[in-house]
Design a protein around this motif. Structure first.
Motif, mmCIF file in Angstrom:
data_model
loop_
_atom_site.group_PDB
_atom_site.id
_atom_site.type_symbol
_atom_site.label_atom_id
_atom_site.label_comp_id
_atom_site.label_asym_id
_atom_site.label_seq_id
_atom_site.Cartn_x
_atom_site.Cartn_y
_atom_site.Cartn_z
ATOM 1 N N ASP A 144 -3.136 -3.079 -2.385
ATOM 2 C CA ASP A 144 -3.810 -1.904 -2.916
ATOM 3 C C ASP A 144 -3.769 -1.969 -4.442
ATOM 4 O OD1 ASP A 144 -5.029 0.621 -2.905
ATOM 5 O OD2 ASP A 144 -3.092 1.624 -3.089
ATOM 6 N N LYS A 203 -12.352 1.053 -0.446
ATOM 7 C CA LYS A 203 -12.017 2.133 0.504
ATOM 8 C C LYS A 203 -13.090 3.209 0.453
ATOM 9 C CE LYS A 203 -6.988 1.908 -0.187
ATOM 10 N NZ LYS A 203 -5.884 2.643 -0.819
ATOM 11 N N MET A 250 -4.166 0.932 -6.732
ATOM 12 C CA MET A 250 -3.435 2.047 -7.309
ATOM 13 C C MET A 250 -2.086 2.186 -6.624
ATOM 14 S SD MET A 250 -5.538 3.156 -9.548
ATOM 15 C CE MET A 250 -5.259 4.884 -9.966
ATOM 16 N N GLU A 296 0.860 -1.191 0.000
ATOM 17 C CA GLU A 296 0.000 0.000 0.000
ATOM 18 C C GLU A 296 0.894 1.238 0.000
ATOM 19 O OE1 GLU A 296 -2.255 2.594 -0.175
ATOM 20 O OE2 GLU A 296 -3.719 1.134 0.587
ATOM 21 N N ASP A 297 0.690 2.130 -0.984
ATOM 22 C CA ASP A 297 1.582 3.293 -1.092
ATOM 23 C C ASP A 297 1.195 4.446 -0.171
ATOM 24 O OD1 ASP A 297 -0.676 3.488 -2.834
ATOM 25 O OD2 ASP A 297 0.244 5.260 -3.726
ATOM 26 N N GLU A 298 -0.033 4.432 0.363
ATOM 27 C CA GLU A 298 -0.380 5.483 1.330
ATOM 28 C C GLU A 298 0.185 5.045 2.670
ATOM 29 O OE1 GLU A 298 -4.684 6.498 1.277
ATOM 30 O OE2 GLU A 298 -4.611 5.540 -0.694
HETATM 31 CA CA CA Z 1 -2.842 3.654 -3.515
#
Ligand code: CA
Length: 233
Positions: free
Chosen positions: A60, A110, A62, A16-18
């Motif tokens: 995730d 989400k 994106m 997950e990039d967040e």
């Molecule tokens: Ca993302």
């Protein structure tokens, strides 16, 4: 008296990039006694997932570099069957279908309720089913619930690291496992442990095998690693 700690924790991987979300999920899942690694991009996430040491991947969609669909496809192409829980802001039906086609097992949109996430994680882990409760080779048995190694009437408790190494050896009894492979499975992909740690713990395990008069020996082959052999008695 020595008290051995036995670790039954399931290992989860979050891609997950967040970072804020990744870290809060990690904290949540760790509070539920899971072992959690978090990775913030698709390429590294895929490399971690392909190690095959995780019980579940939270992925995730994106992501920078390689998106979640690609990660899922590459995992399945690499014969990695770890369950995937896909997370996304997208909720359109086509997106969900694309995720499932790519190899995801379940889809969560989400923002989600953490209770829903935990329910999904537990359901996917349960669905893996067929939990083995012991591994054996020759007449030696490793009880996965208690972390006890036994042969005939004798038994001994293993420490957490000894247990994980023994489990790995018993899962691949005749295959040579390199020190590097053992390190990445038992100590994790990016720990500071060195190959000497593996040698030390193999030494501990050999002593315990001897202590219970086990019919197994851990054989070292130069440059190739370790495997188990049943010795005739
Ligand atoms: Ca993302």
């Amino acid at each position: 008296m020595l008290i051995f700690y036995y670790n039954t924790a399931m290992k989860l991987l979050i891609i997950e990039d967040e970072k804020t979300l990744a870290e809060s999920l990690k904290t949540l899942l760790e509070s539920k006694h899971f072992e959690v690694d978090a990775v913030y991009d698709g390429k590294n996430g895929l490399a971690y997932a392909l190690l095959g040491i995780y019980d579940l991947v939270i992925l995730d969609v994106m992501l920078p570099g390689m998106d979640g669909y690609q990660v899922a496809k590459e995992m399945r192409r690499g014969k990695c069957g770890t369950p995937i829980l896909m997370l996304t802001a997208r909720s359109a039906l086509e997106d969900r279908i694309e995720g499932l086609d790519a190899g995801a097992d379940y889809y969560l949109t989400k923002p989600f309720d953490t209770r829903e996430l935990l329910a999904c994680v537990n359901a996917l882990l349960r669905r893996q089913g067929a939990q083995v409760d012991e591994l054996s080779f020759g007449s030696t048995v490793l009880d996965l619930a208690s972390g006890t190694l036994a042969c005939q009437d004798a038994s001994i408790r293993l420490s957490a690291k000894e247990f994980e190494i023994m489990r790995l050896l018993l899962q691949n009894p005749t295959r040579n496992l390199s020190k590097e492979t053992i390190l990445s499975h038992v100590w994790g992909y990016d720990s500071n442990a060195v190959e000497n740690h593996v040698e030390v713990y193999i030494g501990f395990l050999r002593k315990k095998l001897t202590a219970i008069h086990s019919d197994l020996s851990i054989v070292a082959i130069r440059r190739l690693g370790y495997h188990l052999e049943v010795t005739d008695s």
